[in-house]
Design a protein around this motif. Sequence first.
Motif, PDB file in Angstrom:
ATOM      1  N   TYR A  33       0.830  -1.205   0.000  1.00 30.24           N
ATOM      2  CA  TYR A  33       0.000   0.000   0.000  1.00 30.24           C
ATOM      3  C   TYR A  33       0.863   1.253   0.000  1.00 30.24           C
ATOM      4  O   TYR A  33       0.621   2.195  -0.756  1.00 30.24           O
ATOM      5  N   MET A  34       1.903   1.258   0.827  1.00 27.61           N
ATOM      6  CA  MET A  34       2.773   2.430   0.906  1.00 27.61           C
ATOM      7  C   MET A  34       3.511   2.659  -0.403  1.00 27.61           C
ATOM      8  O   MET A  34       3.632   3.792  -0.874  1.00 27.61           O
ATOM      9  N   PHE A  35       4.019   1.598  -1.023  1.00 28.96           N
ATOM     10  CA  PHE A  35       4.706   1.754  -2.301  1.00 28.96           C
ATOM     11  C   PHE A  35       3.747   2.216  -3.393  1.00 28.96           C
ATOM     12  O   PHE A  35       4.104   3.043  -4.236  1.00 28.96           O
ATOM     13  N   ALA A  36       2.540   1.703  -3.399  1.00 28.12           N
ATOM     14  CA  ALA A  36       1.566   2.116  -4.409  1.00 28.12           C
ATOM     15  C   ALA A  36       1.207   3.583  -4.236  1.00 28.12           C
ATOM     16  O   ALA A  36       1.072   4.320  -5.219  1.00 28.12           O
ATOM     17  N   LYS A  37       1.055   4.028  -2.994  1.00 33.00           N
ATOM     18  CA  LYS A  37       0.738   5.425  -2.724  1.00 33.00           C
ATOM     19  C   LYS A  37       1.864   6.335  -3.204  1.00 33.00           C
ATOM     20  O   LYS A  37       1.623   7.362  -3.827  1.00 33.00           O
ATOM     21  N   ALA A  38       3.100   5.952  -2.902  1.00 35.19           N
ATOM     22  CA  ALA A  38       4.250   6.763  -3.310  1.00 35.19           C
ATOM     23  C   ALA A  38       4.372   6.792  -4.823  1.00 35.19           C
ATOM     24  O   ALA A  38       4.667   7.832  -5.423  1.00 35.19           O
ATOM     25  N   ARG A  39       4.130   5.675  -5.458  1.00 31.70           N
ATOM     26  CA  ARG A  39       4.241   5.620  -6.913  1.00 31.70           C
ATOM     27  C   ARG A  39       3.156   6.468  -7.562  1.00 31.70           C
ATOM     28  O   ARG A  39       3.394   7.149  -8.554  1.00 31.70           O
ATOM     29  N   LYS A  40       1.952   6.434  -6.995  1.00 32.81           N
ATOM     30  CA  LYS A  40       0.857   7.227  -7.531  1.00 32.81           C
ATOM     31  C   LYS A  40       1.178   8.715  -7.445  1.00 32.81           C
ATOM     32  O   LYS A  40       0.945   9.472  -8.377  1.00 32.81           O
ATOM     33  N   LYS A  41       1.747   9.146  -6.306  1.00 31.49           N
ATOM     34  CA  LYS A  41       2.112  10.555  -6.143  1.00 31.49           C
ATOM     35  C   LYS A  41       3.197  10.953  -7.135  1.00 31.49           C
ATOM     36  O   LYS A  41       3.117  11.986  -7.782  1.00 31.49           O
ATOM     37  N   SER A  42       4.234  10.132  -7.261  1.00 33.64           N
ATOM     38  CA  SER A  42       5.344  10.480  -8.147  1.00 33.64           C
ATOM     39  C   SER A  42       4.905  10.449  -9.599  1.00 33.64           C
ATOM     40  O   SER A  42       5.329  11.271 -10.401  1.00 33.64           O
ATOM     41  N   SER A  43       4.033   9.512  -9.978  1.00 31.68           N
ATOM     42  CA  SER A  43       3.579   9.470 -11.361  1.00 31.68           C
ATOM     43  C   SER A  43       2.690  10.661 -11.670  1.00 31.68           C
ATOM     44  O   SER A  43       2.702  11.183 -12.777  1.00 31.68           O
ATOM     45  N   GLY A  44       1.922  11.127 -10.691  1.00 34.04           N
ATOM     46  CA  GLY A  44       1.096  12.314 -10.891  1.00 34.04           C
ATOM     47  C   GLY A  44       1.948  13.540 -11.140  1.00 34.04           C
ATOM     48  O   GLY A  44       1.640  14.369 -11.984  1.00 34.04           O
ATOM     49  N   GLU A  46       5.063  13.501 -12.380  1.00 35.49           N
ATOM     50  CA  GLU A  46       5.708  13.321 -13.682  1.00 35.49           C
ATOM     51  C   GLU A  46       4.733  13.589 -14.813  1.00 35.49           C
ATOM     52  O   GLU A  46       5.097  14.161 -15.838  1.00 35.49           O
ATOM     53  N   ASP A  47       3.468  13.165 -14.648  1.00 35.01           N
ATOM     54  CA  ASP A  47       2.470  13.413 -15.676  1.00 35.01           C
ATOM     55  C   ASP A  47       2.256  14.904 -15.868  1.00 35.01           C
ATOM     56  O   ASP A  47       2.136  15.380 -16.995  1.00 35.01           O
ATOM     57  N   ASN A  48       2.209  15.651 -14.782  1.00 34.18           N
ATOM     58  CA  ASN A  48       2.031  17.092 -14.890  1.00 34.18           C
ATOM     59  C   ASN A  48       3.201  17.729 -15.615  1.00 34.18           C
ATOM     60  O   ASN A  48       3.032  18.613 -16.431  1.00 34.18           O
ATOM     61  N   LYS A  49       4.417  17.285 -15.329  1.00 30.91           N
ATOM     62  CA  LYS A  49       5.590  17.819 -16.012  1.00 30.91           C
ATOM     63  C   LYS A  49       5.544  17.457 -17.489  1.00 30.91           C
ATOM     64  O   LYS A  49       5.855  18.272 -18.345  1.00 30.91           O
ATOM     65  N   HIS A  50       5.132  16.216 -17.793  1.00 37.03           N
ATOM     66  CA  HIS A  50       5.095  15.757 -19.173  1.00 37.03           C
ATOM     67  C   HIS A  50       4.060  16.527 -19.976  1.00 37.03           C
ATOM     68  O   HIS A  50       4.303  16.908 -21.113  1.00 37.03           O
ATOM     69  N   THR A  51       2.892  16.807 -19.411  1.00 30.57           N
ATOM     70  CA  THR A  51       1.867  17.534 -20.150  1.00 30.57           C
ATOM     71  C   THR A  51       2.282  18.983 -20.376  1.00 30.57           C
ATOM     72  O   THR A  51       1.978  19.561 -21.402  1.00 30.57           O
ATOM     73  N   LYS A  52       3.010  19.571 -19.414  1.00 34.61           N
ATOM     74  CA  LYS A  52       3.463  20.950 -19.592  1.00 34.61           C
ATOM     75  C   LYS A  52       4.518  21.031 -20.694  1.00 34.61           C
ATOM     76  O   LYS A  52       4.489  21.906 -21.536  1.00 34.61           O
ATOM     77  N   THR A  53       5.481  20.119 -20.685  1.00 32.14           N
ATOM     78  CA  THR A  53       6.523  20.153 -21.699  1.00 32.14           C
ATOM     79  C   THR A  53       5.987  19.687 -23.035  1.00 32.14           C
ATOM     80  O   THR A  53       6.439  20.133 -24.079  1.00 32.14           O
ATOM     81  N   GLY A  54       4.993  18.802 -23.018  1.00 34.95           N
ATOM     82  CA  GLY A  54       4.415  18.304 -24.265  1.00 34.95           C
ATOM     83  C   GLY A  54       3.670  19.395 -25.000  1.00 34.95           C
ATOM     84  O   GLY A  54       3.590  19.396 -26.221  1.00 34.95           O
TER      85      GLY A  54
END
Length: 145
Positions: A33-44, A46-54
């Motif tokens: 659960y803790m790893f999934a939560k951390a991964r979800k936060k970090s992917s969110g 990264e997605d925001n950075k990717h959409t801005k640069t995209g």
Amino acid sequence: METPPFSSKESRINRYKPIWRILLISNLALGAYMFAKARKKSSGIEDNKHTKTGAEHDESDSEADVSSDPVTTALVHEEPPILPVVAKPSQVLEPIPEDQQRELFKWMLEEKRKVKPNDPEERKRNDEEKAILKQFIRAKSLPRI
């Protein structure tokens, strides 16, 4: 039909086996659960950075990115834009009549008198507040609330 005698060590192991299983399973579940939560936060993030640069790249660049790395583009999750909260203007209420204000101050003073202070500082603060309320009650004109 006799049960073989167990040594004390073996009986403890058999007795505590379900407890160890429960602890192990719950620990693994918590870790996942803790790893999934951390991964979800970090992917969110990264997605925001990717959409801005995209948005800054040309369409030809984005087409080249899609053809070179199809797995990452399939996993991109776009979040809806966050809209700013518009504060509603506060409603201006009618002023409270002076007689109602005096009644309110009297009630507050009664409640302050009921309070039993625990230490001298609280007693001093309470006395100051009561003095202010008494001044408001005795005043000819009251401040607008």
